[in-house]
Design an enzyme around this catalytic site. Structure first.
Site, PDB file in Angstrom:
ATOM      1  N   ARG A 109       0.854  -1.212   0.000  1.00 14.48           N
ATOM      2  CA  ARG A 109       0.000   0.000   0.000  1.00 14.48           C
ATOM      3  C   ARG A 109       0.884   1.255   0.000  1.00 14.48           C
ATOM      4  O   ARG A 109       0.626   2.219  -0.722  1.00 14.48           O
ATOM      5  CB  ARG A 109      -0.923   0.014   1.231  1.00 14.48           C
ATOM      6  N   LYS A 167     -11.987  14.854   5.250  1.00 12.94           N
ATOM      7  CA  LYS A 167     -13.098  14.414   4.397  1.00 12.94           C
ATOM      8  C   LYS A 167     -14.007  13.458   5.164  1.00 12.94           C
ATOM      9  O   LYS A 167     -13.521  12.636   5.951  1.00 12.94           O
ATOM     10  CB  LYS A 167     -12.550  13.694   3.161  1.00 12.94           C
ATOM     11  N   GLU A 188     -18.979  15.347   1.887  1.00 11.74           N
ATOM     12  CA  GLU A 188     -19.211  14.447   0.740  1.00 11.74           C
ATOM     13  C   GLU A 188     -20.515  13.658   0.876  1.00 11.74           C
ATOM     14  O   GLU A 188     -20.540  12.574   1.450  1.00 11.74           O
ATOM     15  CB  GLU A 188     -18.027  13.466   0.596  1.00 11.74           C
ATOM     16  N   LYS A 207     -18.172  17.936  -1.872  1.00 13.44           N
ATOM     17  CA  LYS A 207     -17.750  16.853  -2.778  1.00 13.44           C
ATOM     18  C   LYS A 207     -18.977  16.011  -3.114  1.00 13.44           C
ATOM     19  O   LYS A 207     -19.278  15.031  -2.433  1.00 13.44           O
ATOM     20  CB  LYS A 207     -16.663  16.011  -2.102  1.00 13.44           C
TER      21      LYS A 207
HETATM   22  P1  13P Z   1     -14.320   7.768  -6.356  1.00 15.57           P
HETATM   23  O1  13P Z   1     -13.820   8.919  -7.180  1.00 15.57           O
HETATM   24  O2  13P Z   1     -13.659   6.475  -6.686  1.00 15.57           O
HETATM   25  O3  13P Z   1     -15.814   7.695  -6.301  1.00 15.57           O
HETATM   26  O4  13P Z   1     -13.860   8.041  -4.870  1.00 15.57           O
HETATM   27  C1  13P Z   1     -13.984   9.303  -4.323  1.00 15.57           C
HETATM   28  C2  13P Z   1     -13.983   9.235  -2.854  1.00 15.57           C
HETATM   29  O5  13P Z   1     -13.196   9.866  -2.219  1.00 15.57           O
HETATM   30  C3  13P Z   1     -14.971   8.391  -2.189  1.00 15.57           C
HETATM   31  O6  13P Z   1     -15.060   8.745  -0.830  1.00 15.57           O
END
Ligand code: 13P
Length: 346
Positions: free
Chosen positions: A53, A143, A184, A226
């Site tokens: 990772r 986030k 988000e 987001k």
């Molecule tokens: P994806 O762009 O793969 O949808 O992932 C964005 C993300 O940060 C999901 O929490």
């Protein structure tokens, strides 16, 4: 009403947002939880260990010139305290490149009692203390993701209200800590719903999120939204083009997101890398001026070609970095409405 935060905190938030909401640049989400990255690696037969990772993330984050198009990177907790092969911490390495380091702080999903398998996002307990630790390690933004599934009955009002309130409390806790929150709310692409249904659900979700942000006294000037794009479900046969998606998405956003929000950075949510770029590009042509910066915060759509090429093999690292840098560039151009499809094969 003026934000209820000390001037020093406001100055800190302002300097972070000024580095993140930059025209022509977006964010990289490299914050897959260990189970998620294990799944992505397994699909390509790459063993998932702390070392693999780290190698993979080092490859992405040290790709040459990505700072021209990537303003910030969302890290997973594990990466925040790891060191690169040159012995410096990942947040420090990003800072030296002029990229703002951030951190995913939610702790995943938990079923909401009284619903049919709808989820809320957990992780508020002890969040202020965790943020203080993450900040010491170099994180300047955070986030938190909430998810909404579309079916005939869902999302329920209970799921919409619960997740909005949690997102807003998270954002308020971040701002008090001098950390810029990325909020988000993801309306999932799973299902056979139409563009119109996604429109209705997205509008309802975002409207309620901004009501909760207001109630929680979140200063909209120092946050990033987001969202998912307004798009038909992946099992829907409806045929739409990037202009349809762009028009629906921008219409929902103009109805629900105040102009005070500096930047909207989309997730890719299961679109192909090319679709995510085309749709973002099309959005820049819908209105002469949108009040917010409209950009990207993709994980899969930025990483997929690169991860496939890498295969866990050091010999493929340079080719993988080039593919990642290419997607970063094409999305940077798309965020200005300057993407040309022929550049895919250039
Ligand atoms: P994806 O762009 O793969 O949808 O992932 C964005 C993300 O940060 C999901 O929490």
């Amino acid at each position: 009403m003026m934000p209820n935060l000390p001037q020093t905190t406001l100055d800190e938030l302002q300097s972070t947002i000024a580095q993140m909401a930059v025209p022509g640049k977006g964010l990289l989400a490299a914050d897959e939880s260990t189970p998620t990255i294990t799944k992505r690696f397994a699909a390509l037969n790459i063993p998932c260990t702390e070392e693999t990772r780290k190698k993979y993330r080092e490859l992405l984050l040290t790709a040459p010139n990505i700072e021209k198009y990537i303003a910030g990177v969302i890290l997973f907790e594990e990466t925040l305290s790891q060191k690169t092969s040159l012995g410096i911490s990942f947040p420090e390495m990003l800072k030296q490149k002029g990229i703002v380091p951030g951190i995913k702080v939610d702790k995943g999903l938990i079923r909401i009692p009284g619903t049919q398998d709808e989820n809320a996002t957990q992780g508020l307990d002890g969040l202020a203390e965790r943020l203080a630790e993450y900040k010491k390690l170099g994180a300047r933004f955070a986030k938190w993701r909430s998810v909404y599934t579309i079916t005939k009955e869902h999302p329920s009002m209970l799921a919409i209200h619960t997740n909005a309130d949690i997102l807003a409390r998270y954002a308020a806790i971040c701002q008090e800590a001098g950390i810029v929150p990325i909020v988000e709310p993801e309306v999932l692409i799973d299902g056979d719903h139409t563009l119109e249904t996604c429109f209705t659900v997205s509008e309802r979700v975002l409207h309620r999120v901004f009501q909760a942000l207001f109630l929680n006294k979140v200063a909209l000037e120092y946050m990033i939204l987001k969202p998912s794009m307004v798009i038909p479900g992946k099992n829907c046969s409806q045929s739409v083009n990037p202009e349809d998606i762009a028009k629906a998405t921008v219409t929902v956003l103009t109805r629900t997101v105040p102009a005070a929000v500096p930047s909207i950075n989309f997730l890719s949510g299961g679109q192909t890398p090319q679709q995510a770029t085309q749709n973002l590009n099309a959005m820049q042509h819908i209105l002469k001026h949108t009040p917010w910066n409209l950009s990207f915060s993709y994980a899969r759509a930025l990483q997929e070609p690169s991860m496939k090429t890498w295969q866990g093999n050091a010999e493929n690292a340079v080719a993988a970095q080039e593919l990642f840098a290419k997607r970063a560039k094409l999305n940077g151009l798309a965020s200005l409405g300057r993407y040309l499809p022929q550049e895919e094969t250039a």
